[in-house]
Design a protein around this motif. Structure first.
Motif, mmCIF file in Angstrom:
data_model
loop_
_atom_site.group_PDB
_atom_site.id
_atom_site.type_symbol
_atom_site.label_atom_id
_atom_site.label_comp_id
_atom_site.label_asym_id
_atom_site.label_seq_id
_atom_site.Cartn_x
_atom_site.Cartn_y
_atom_site.Cartn_z
ATOM 1 N N ARG A 359 0.838 -1.197 0.000
ATOM 2 C CA ARG A 359 0.000 0.000 0.000
ATOM 3 C C ARG A 359 0.874 1.249 0.000
ATOM 4 N NH1 ARG A 359 -1.493 3.518 3.451
ATOM 5 N NH2 ARG A 359 -0.510 2.390 5.168
ATOM 6 N N GLU A 360 1.937 1.230 0.774
ATOM 7 C CA GLU A 360 2.846 2.377 0.824
ATOM 8 C C GLU A 360 3.548 2.589 -0.524
ATOM 9 O OE1 GLU A 360 5.397 1.414 4.040
ATOM 10 O OE2 GLU A 360 3.839 1.702 5.585
ATOM 11 N N MET A 361 3.771 1.480 -1.261
ATOM 12 C CA MET A 361 4.379 1.585 -2.589
ATOM 13 C C MET A 361 3.340 1.994 -3.639
ATOM 14 S SD MET A 361 6.806 -1.846 -2.573
ATOM 15 C CE MET A 361 7.515 -1.519 -4.203
ATOM 16 N N ASP A 362 2.094 2.132 -3.193
ATOM 17 C CA ASP A 362 0.981 2.507 -4.072
ATOM 18 C C ASP A 362 0.738 1.479 -5.170
ATOM 19 O OD1 ASP A 362 -1.132 4.190 -4.640
ATOM 20 O OD2 ASP A 362 0.000 5.401 -6.082
ATOM 21 N N LEU A 363 0.971 0.213 -4.824
ATOM 22 C CA LEU A 363 0.754 -0.871 -5.777
ATOM 23 C C LEU A 363 -0.578 -1.577 -5.568
ATOM 24 C CD1 LEU A 363 4.320 -2.461 -5.938
ATOM 25 C CD2 LEU A 363 3.274 -0.793 -7.496
ATOM 26 N N ILE A 364 -1.219 -1.313 -4.424
ATOM 27 C CA ILE A 364 -2.537 -1.895 -4.179
ATOM 28 C C ILE A 364 -3.466 -0.835 -3.599
ATOM 29 C CG2 ILE A 364 -1.671 -4.241 -3.775
ATOM 30 C CD1 ILE A 364 -2.086 -3.762 -0.757
ATOM 31 N N ARG A 365 -4.754 -1.071 -3.762
ATOM 32 C CA ARG A 365 -5.792 -0.313 -3.095
ATOM 33 C C ARG A 365 -6.474 -1.259 -2.123
ATOM 34 N NH1 ARG A 365 -3.553 3.609 -4.103
ATOM 35 N NH2 ARG A 365 -4.129 5.319 -5.524
ATOM 36 N N VAL A 366 -6.815 -0.738 -0.934
ATOM 37 C CA VAL A 366 -7.355 -1.626 0.093
ATOM 38 C C VAL A 366 -8.709 -1.151 0.600
ATOM 39 C CG1 VAL A 366 -5.029 -2.289 0.846
ATOM 40 C CG2 VAL A 366 -6.224 -0.393 1.995
ATOM 41 N N ARG A 367 -9.434 -2.082 1.186
ATOM 42 C CA ARG A 367 -10.689 -1.779 1.868
ATOM 43 C C ARG A 367 -10.492 -2.162 3.329
ATOM 44 N NH1 ARG A 367 -15.100 -5.176 -0.509
ATOM 45 N NH2 ARG A 367 -15.001 -3.659 -2.234
ATOM 46 N N ARG A 368 -10.943 -1.296 4.237
ATOM 47 C CA ARG A 368 -10.770 -1.549 5.658
ATOM 48 C C ARG A 368 -12.124 -1.636 6.358
ATOM 49 N NH1 ARG A 368 -5.387 -0.374 7.134
ATOM 50 N NH2 ARG A 368 -4.232 0.816 5.544
ATOM 51 N N ASN A 369 -12.139 -2.328 7.509
ATOM 52 C CA ASN A 369 -13.360 -2.358 8.325
ATOM 53 C C ASN A 369 -13.340 -1.178 9.298
ATOM 54 O OD1 ASN A 369 -11.588 -3.085 10.368
ATOM 55 N ND2 ASN A 369 -12.161 -5.256 10.329
ATOM 56 N N THR A 370 -14.305 -1.129 10.184
ATOM 57 C CA THR A 370 -14.424 0.006 11.116
ATOM 58 C C THR A 370 -13.245 0.085 12.076
ATOM 59 O OG1 THR A 370 -15.786 -1.383 12.571
ATOM 60 C CG2 THR A 370 -16.934 0.048 10.993
ATOM 61 N N ARG A 371 -12.540 -1.010 12.252
ATOM 62 C CA ARG A 371 -11.368 -1.020 13.160
ATOM 63 C C ARG A 371 -10.081 -0.677 12.412
ATOM 64 N NH1 ARG A 371 -14.124 -5.625 14.340
ATOM 65 N NH2 ARG A 371 -12.545 -6.930 13.328
ATOM 66 N N GLY A 372 -10.200 -0.431 11.121
ATOM 67 C CA GLY A 372 -9.016 -0.065 10.347
ATOM 68 C C GLY A 372 -8.246 -1.242 9.801
ATOM 69 N N THR A 373 -8.754 -2.458 9.974
ATOM 70 C CA THR A 373 -8.075 -3.653 9.468
ATOM 71 C C THR A 373 -8.366 -3.846 7.988
ATOM 72 O OG1 THR A 373 -8.299 -4.680 11.655
ATOM 73 C CG2 THR A 373 -7.800 -6.138 9.791
ATOM 74 N N ILE A 374 -7.336 -4.176 7.231
ATOM 75 C CA ILE A 374 -7.523 -4.435 5.799
ATOM 76 C C ILE A 374 -8.344 -5.709 5.615
ATOM 77 C CG2 ILE A 374 -6.361 -5.014 3.625
ATOM 78 C CD1 ILE A 374 -3.985 -3.343 4.573
ATOM 79 N N THR A 375 -9.457 -5.582 4.874
ATOM 80 C CA THR A 375 -10.329 -6.741 4.653
ATOM 81 C C THR A 375 -10.311 -7.216 3.194
ATOM 82 O OG1 THR A 375 -12.227 -5.292 4.235
ATOM 83 C CG2 THR A 375 -11.884 -6.057 6.502
ATOM 84 N N ALA A 376 -9.901 -6.356 2.270
ATOM 85 C CA ALA A 376 -9.856 -6.728 0.857
ATOM 86 C C ALA A 376 -8.880 -5.818 0.130
ATOM 87 C CB ALA A 376 -11.244 -6.636 0.219
#
Length: 397
Positions: A359-376
């Motif tokens: 994510r920091e390399m801007d190679l992926i986009r992520v989806r997070r839950n309400t706790r901020g955990t990456i879910t997809a």
């Protein structure tokens, strides 16, 4: 005066471009030739090129036979092409029909590769008919590759040309089509495409054989599209279009001889629109593959000189992601056998670190839950847009 001139007055062996081609048809014709050149000029990985050829060969064979009532699915036709479809004796004739059409297509390509003459002649047309009817159950009054001696009804709509005129009509058709294709200058290629469509129509009108006329017409059209500069994959587009729009296909054929002035304007536009639409789809498929290759190269460049075990895992992970869709985090370890091995024995926090790095390399986009955990997550292929020309959104201008 020949008898067909009384019974089939629409067969004039002439094409009034002023009446039969409006501005939309001319634009479609130019677009079709341009798209053919686009497809022909794109280098593809050999494996991709081979698969593309197989896909459209099976599409062409499926379309050409299904229009005539063959009930094999497109998947079954592909399996037949790959020699992976065994049919029971009661259905083997369906497979034979497909085999014959594929043989016809391959013969045209073989002669093209070997630089053998593929001029359209009555002899060549009879050869095509002999191929499409080879080893099929015999029918009364039908001799493969020989012009019929009796009358025949075309789709319960009208009768084919008088049997006694068929030999003459085949010769006249070939001479006329040669004259169209001989057009010089910038109209040479467009007129060659028009000649292919006219060849299909006149073969349907004449109906020179006891059976297999439709399949023969589409082999003729395929050969003439090849002669017009269409790549082999693109030359299958019209047959696929006719099959996908069978009702309109039959309607347009019927209208050409239904009433005076026996205009072919509607048929030409119908065929050209389908040709352009099919070529557009092929270009999209080719562009998607090129995008995939660019993405792989881009990722390898991003990880250049980064050969740690963590970097190796991260590179494998981003390359295994499916573009255009979100992958659940829970599936990351299962994306490929190589990833399963790389993550074997690793804790979940290792996956988290890898995802954060990507994510920091801007190679992926992520989806997070309400706790901020990456879910997809999904690959950020939008990065490639930076390598493409800037194009304005026409709707926003």
């Amino acid at each position: 005066m020949r008898r067909y001139e009384e019974t089939h007055p629409w067969m004039t062996f002439s094409l009034d471009l002023g009446k039969e081609m409006d501005h939309e048809s001319w634009m479609l014709l130019g677009e079709a030739v341009s798209k053919m050149d686009h497809i022909a000029g794109v280098p593809l990985h050999p494996a991709v090129a081979s698969e593309l050829n197989q896909v459209y060969l099976s599409k062409g064979a499926h379309a050409t036979t299904q229009i005539e009532g063959n009930t094999l699915s497109e998947d079954e036709v592909r399996r037949r092409l790959d020699h992976d479809l065994k049919l029971p004796p009661s259905r083997e004739y369906l497979g034979q029909e497909v085999d014959n059409v594929i043989e016809g297509y391959n013969l045209i390509i073989k002669h093209l590769v070997e630089d053998k003459p593929i001029a359209l002649t009555p002899k060549r047309i009879k050869e095509f008919n002999a191929i499409v009817l080879r080893d099929l159950p015999p029918e009364e009054g039908v001799t493969p590759g020989e012009v019929r001696t009796g009358s025949v009804t075309v789709g319960n709509v009208y009768r084919g040309a008088p049997a006694g005129d068929c030999e003459y009509l085949l010769s006249a058709m070939c001479e006329w089509l040669d004259a169209i294709r001989a057009t010089e200058g910038p109209l040479h290629r467009p007129m060659a495409v028009l000649a292919a469509i006219m060849a299909h129509l006149y073969t349907a009108w004449i109906h020179p054989f006891g059976n297999g006329n439709g399949r023969t017409a589409r082999l003729i059209e395929y050969q003439m599209l090849i002669q017009a500069g269409a790549p082999s994959v693109a030359a299958h587009v019209l047959a696929d279009h006719y099959n996908r729009t069978r009702t309109e296909y039959a309607r347009q054929l019927r209208l050409t001889s239904a009433r005076e002035p026996y205009s072919v304007k509607g048929l030409i536009k119908y065929a050209l629109q389908g040709l352009v639409d099919g070529l557009t789809q092929q270009i999209d498929e080719i562009r998607n593959d090129q995008f995939r290759v660019m993405w792989v190269n881009f990722i390898h460049e991003e990880f250049h000189d980064k050969d740690t075990p963590a970097c190796s895992r991260q590179r494998k992970l981003v390359l295994a992601l499916s573009p255009g869709e979100m992958t659940p985090r829970s599936k990351v370890r299962e994306l490929s056998p190589a990833l399963a091995i790389a993550y074997a024995g690793k804790e979940e926090k290792t996956v988290t670190r890898d995802l954060n790095t990507l994510r920091e390399m801007d190679l992926i986009r992520v989806r997070r839950n309400t706790r901020g955990t990456i879910t997809a997550l999904r690959p950020n292929i939008a990065r490639l847009r930076a390598f493409m020309p800037l194009v304005a959104n026409a709707d926003g201008i």
